[in-house]
Design a protein around this motif. Sequence first.
Motif, PDB file in Angstrom:
ATOM      1  N   UNK A  34      52.670  26.856  28.753  1.00 40.75           N
ATOM      2  CA  UNK A  34      53.869  27.497  29.269  1.00 40.75           C
ATOM      3  C   UNK A  34      54.000  28.910  28.711  1.00 40.75           C
ATOM      4  N   UNK A  35      54.842  29.704  29.349  1.00 40.39           N
ATOM      5  CA  UNK A  35      55.085  31.091  28.944  1.00 40.39           C
ATOM      6  C   UNK A  35      53.754  31.818  28.754  1.00 40.39           C
ATOM      7  N   UNK A  36      52.856  31.606  29.691  1.00 44.27           N
ATOM      8  CA  UNK A  36      51.505  32.160  29.610  1.00 44.27           C
ATOM      9  C   UNK A  36      51.190  32.910  30.898  1.00 44.27           C
ATOM     10  N   UNK A  37      50.468  34.006  30.758  1.00 45.15           N
ATOM     11  CA  UNK A  37      50.149  34.840  31.914  1.00 45.15           C
ATOM     12  C   UNK A  37      48.679  35.233  31.913  1.00 45.15           C
ATOM     13  N   UNK A  38      47.966  34.974  33.027  1.00 48.35           N
ATOM     14  CA  UNK A  38      46.572  35.420  33.114  1.00 48.35           C
ATOM     15  C   UNK A  38      46.517  36.938  33.151  1.00 48.35           C
ATOM     16  N   UNK A  39      45.528  37.504  32.452  1.00 47.81           N
ATOM     17  CA  UNK A  39      45.402  38.959  32.364  1.00 47.81           C
ATOM     18  C   UNK A  39      44.170  39.443  33.119  1.00 47.81           C
ATOM     19  N   UNK A  40      43.038  38.796  32.882  1.00 46.23           N
ATOM     20  CA  UNK A  40      41.801  39.185  33.565  1.00 46.23           C
ATOM     21  C   UNK A  40      40.829  38.013  33.500  1.00 46.23           C
ATOM     22  N   UNK A  41      39.800  38.090  34.339  1.00 46.40           N
ATOM     23  CA  UNK A  41      38.819  37.016  34.412  1.00 46.40           C
ATOM     24  C   UNK A  41      37.446  37.638  34.590  1.00 46.40           C
TER      25      UNK A  41
ATOM     26  N   UNK B  40      28.966  29.370  32.335  1.00 40.91           N
ATOM     27  CA  UNK B  40      29.466  28.086  32.824  1.00 40.91           C
ATOM     28  C   UNK B  40      30.405  28.235  34.014  1.00 40.91           C
ATOM     29  N   UNK B  41      30.751  29.457  34.356  1.00 38.72           N
ATOM     30  CA  UNK B  41      31.687  29.693  35.453  1.00 38.72           C
ATOM     31  C   UNK B  41      32.454  30.983  35.249  1.00 38.72           C
ATOM     32  N   UNK B  42      33.432  30.943  34.332  1.00 35.01           N
ATOM     33  CA  UNK B  42      34.203  32.155  34.050  1.00 35.01           C
ATOM     34  C   UNK B  42      34.922  32.031  32.714  1.00 35.01           C
ATOM     35  N   UNK B  43      35.317  33.168  32.207  1.00 37.80           N
ATOM     36  CA  UNK B  43      36.203  33.240  31.052  1.00 37.80           C
ATOM     37  C   UNK B  43      37.508  33.859  31.520  1.00 37.80           C
ATOM     38  N   UNK B  44      38.599  33.127  31.322  1.00 37.18           N
ATOM     39  CA  UNK B  44      39.914  33.636  31.703  1.00 37.18           C
ATOM     40  C   UNK B  44      40.654  34.085  30.460  1.00 37.18           C
ATOM     41  N   UNK B  45      41.056  35.324  30.455  1.00 35.64           N
ATOM     42  CA  UNK B  45      41.858  35.862  29.359  1.00 35.64           C
ATOM     43  C   UNK B  45      43.335  35.788  29.765  1.00 35.64           C
ATOM     44  N   UNK B  46      44.154  35.250  28.885  1.00 34.10           N
ATOM     45  CA  UNK B  46      45.575  35.145  29.176  1.00 34.10           C
ATOM     46  C   UNK B  46      46.389  35.496  27.936  1.00 34.10           C
TER      47      UNK B  46
ATOM     48  N   UNK C 121      44.494  29.161  42.408  1.00 34.36           N
ATOM     49  CA  UNK C 121      45.679  30.007  42.421  1.00 34.36           C
ATOM     50  C   UNK C 121      46.752  29.317  43.258  1.00 34.36           C
ATOM     51  N   UNK C 122      47.784  28.841  42.578  1.00 40.86           N
ATOM     52  CA  UNK C 122      48.894  28.139  43.238  1.00 40.86           C
ATOM     53  C   UNK C 122      50.185  28.880  42.904  1.00 40.86           C
ATOM     54  N   UNK C 123      50.209  30.137  43.292  1.00 39.63           N
ATOM     55  CA  UNK C 123      51.314  31.016  42.887  1.00 39.63           C
ATOM     56  C   UNK C 123      52.197  31.426  44.054  1.00 39.63           C
ATOM     57  N   UNK C 124      52.251  30.611  45.081  1.00 42.18           N
ATOM     58  CA  UNK C 124      53.162  30.890  46.175  1.00 42.18           C
ATOM     59  C   UNK C 124      52.467  31.076  47.511  1.00 42.18           C
ATOM     60  N   UNK C 125      53.279  31.255  48.545  1.00 47.76           N
ATOM     61  CA  UNK C 125      52.786  31.426  49.904  1.00 47.76           C
ATOM     62  C   UNK C 125      53.447  32.647  50.529  1.00 47.76           C
ATOM     63  N   UNK C 126      52.815  33.181  51.562  1.00 46.20           N
ATOM     64  CA  UNK C 126      53.344  34.350  52.261  1.00 46.20           C
ATOM     65  C   UNK C 126      53.433  34.032  53.755  1.00 46.20           C
ATOM     66  N   UNK C 127      54.437  34.593  54.445  1.00 42.24           N
ATOM     67  CA  UNK C 127      54.627  34.260  55.861  1.00 42.24           C
ATOM     68  C   UNK C 127      53.563  34.868  56.756  1.00 42.24           C
ATOM     69  N   UNK C 128      53.245  34.174  57.819  1.00 43.29           N
ATOM     70  CA  UNK C 128      52.284  34.666  58.812  1.00 43.29           C
ATOM     71  C   UNK C 128      53.002  35.557  59.829  1.00 43.29           C
ATOM     72  N   UNK C 129      53.408  36.723  59.373  1.00 41.39           N
ATOM     73  CA  UNK C 129      54.093  37.668  60.265  1.00 41.39           C
ATOM     74  C   UNK C 129      53.369  39.003  60.371  1.00 41.39           C
TER      75      UNK C 129
ATOM     76  N   UNK D  26      44.361  39.283  40.365  1.00 46.58           N
ATOM     77  CA  UNK D  26      43.955  39.175  38.971  1.00 46.58           C
ATOM     78  C   UNK D  26      42.725  40.046  38.739  1.00 46.58           C
ATOM     79  N   UNK D  27      42.779  40.847  37.714  1.00 44.70           N
ATOM     80  CA  UNK D  27      41.659  41.740  37.405  1.00 44.70           C
ATOM     81  C   UNK D  27      40.364  40.945  37.223  1.00 44.70           C
ATOM     82  N   UNK D  28      39.329  41.344  37.949  1.00 47.92           N
ATOM     83  CA  UNK D  28      38.019  40.739  37.812  1.00 47.92           C
ATOM     84  C   UNK D  28      37.724  39.600  38.754  1.00 47.92           C
ATOM     85  N   UNK D  29      38.743  39.122  39.504  1.00 46.82           N
ATOM     86  CA  UNK D  29      38.519  37.940  40.341  1.00 46.82           C
ATOM     87  C   UNK D  29      37.505  38.218  41.450  1.00 46.82           C
ATOM     88  N   UNK D  30      37.394  39.454  41.884  1.00 48.29           N
ATOM     89  CA  UNK D  30      36.450  39.799  42.953  1.00 48.29           C
ATOM     90  C   UNK D  30      35.000  39.688  42.503  1.00 48.29           C
TER      91      UNK D  30
END
Length: 479
Positions: A245-252, A257-263, A279-287, A161-165
């Motif tokens: 629903x039907x919403x997508x984060x664009x940048x943060x 107070x913490x952050x502003x999330x634009x979606x 961020x609960x958007x899936x998992x990746x294999x440890x390979x 996500x743009x800006x998360x760093x």
Amino acid sequence: MATNYENIIIGSGQSGTPLAVAFAKAGQKTALIEREHVGGCCINEGCTPTKTLIASGRVAYLVRKGPDYGIHTHTPEHKTHVNMAMVDMLKVRQRKRDIVTSFRGGSETKLKDAGVDTLVGEATFVDKKTIQYKDNGGNVKTVQGQNIFINSGARPAPPFLEGVAFLDQKLVLDSTSIQELDQVPGHLVVIGGGYIGVEFAQLFSRLGAKVTIIQHGKQLLPREDEEIARMLQDIFEEDGLTVLLKSDPVRIAPSSTGFTLHYQANNSDHAIEGTHILFATGRIPNTDMLKPEAAGVKTDKKGYIATNEYLETSSPSIFAMGDVKGPPSFTHISYDDFRILRSNIVSSSSSLTSTKLSVKDRIVPYVVFTDPQLAHVGLHEGEARTKFPDKKIQTAKMPMAYVARALEMGESRGMMKAVVDGDSGLILGFTCLGVEGGEIMSTVEVAMIGDVPYQKLRDAILAHPTLAESLNNIWGFLE
């Protein structure tokens, strides 16, 4: 010099640990390589700690619901809503840690008592029989095995996500780090409405946080039937969670107070203020660190190890089990993988039959530990109609408000849904969004395993008043 073993297991998850023990008890020299904690994801970051935390959340919920049952934890004129000041997150977290430590110690004891060599380090393939790992002292060790079993699991996908760093990284959470919070977030924003996302969303709402779920799709829990997902959303919103629903984060971007999330939603831009983001958007294999290609082990485009129905990889004498081979990613599937390999390899020499077990056509149950639980086994309605276009597919739906025991408990939200073959009466699938839904589902699963038609459950004498008694009544709604 390489140390030689008959069997090497990479990863101590719910397949790796019992398989290593089975080999060792059979008198085979066995090593298990684990890079961090014995017990795998389930014990250390998954089932055990999360369900322990959820138990604390449920107690907080019941404290708030006390007056509905005539029970007041404060004088009646005071508010009974659970807020952050009433939650000792340090105690909640320590209780979780203590149970994890206990379970992990049990696994370590089993390995030691069986005579398994437990090697601590990150494993990397050198060739089809050779593995290197770096121990705690930084020394590179080499081991060789006649058979190698990969149970290296998966991990949370990193946030893109743009800006998360640029955020304070203590505010950026995944399914592991969120369990180590020492205080309740002010406003938790959950990216992703899958199984992991909804469990943590409800947990922290019950602990006193304001919670917003941002979900890309048209419903929570995309695999579930639409009416089930909609009902869970209604329950969440009734309890004060916000579901977008039907919403997508664009940048943060950082804020005072913490952050502003634009979606983006409905082709327009929106913004929301938050204190923590999960961020609960899936998992990746440890390979990636494993370098399976060096052993001739093929993976798919996502990095999951490809296996056949007997859990054999593309490389002879190398097997894969658990999450590293891809969905369905459940602990009980990983444990069933162990049973298959134990039967086919460990027990085959003493078996009087040559029949091999496989993953083919196994019935898959699962439970989402929201409250009420969402439990499912077998086929969803759409899956059944697609798989069996020529069958007479019937469904039965019944609200949990029709279940006497649920009403008596004051927990009647949710519904049950069954999918059956109308000609044979066999149950093809079952879902329960309801109190102790996992236990009700398990009863139906036993019927499915035994090819018991729904009429047998309909006509059975089931104790009154129990939740399972509902399995007498749901079939009256077949259509």
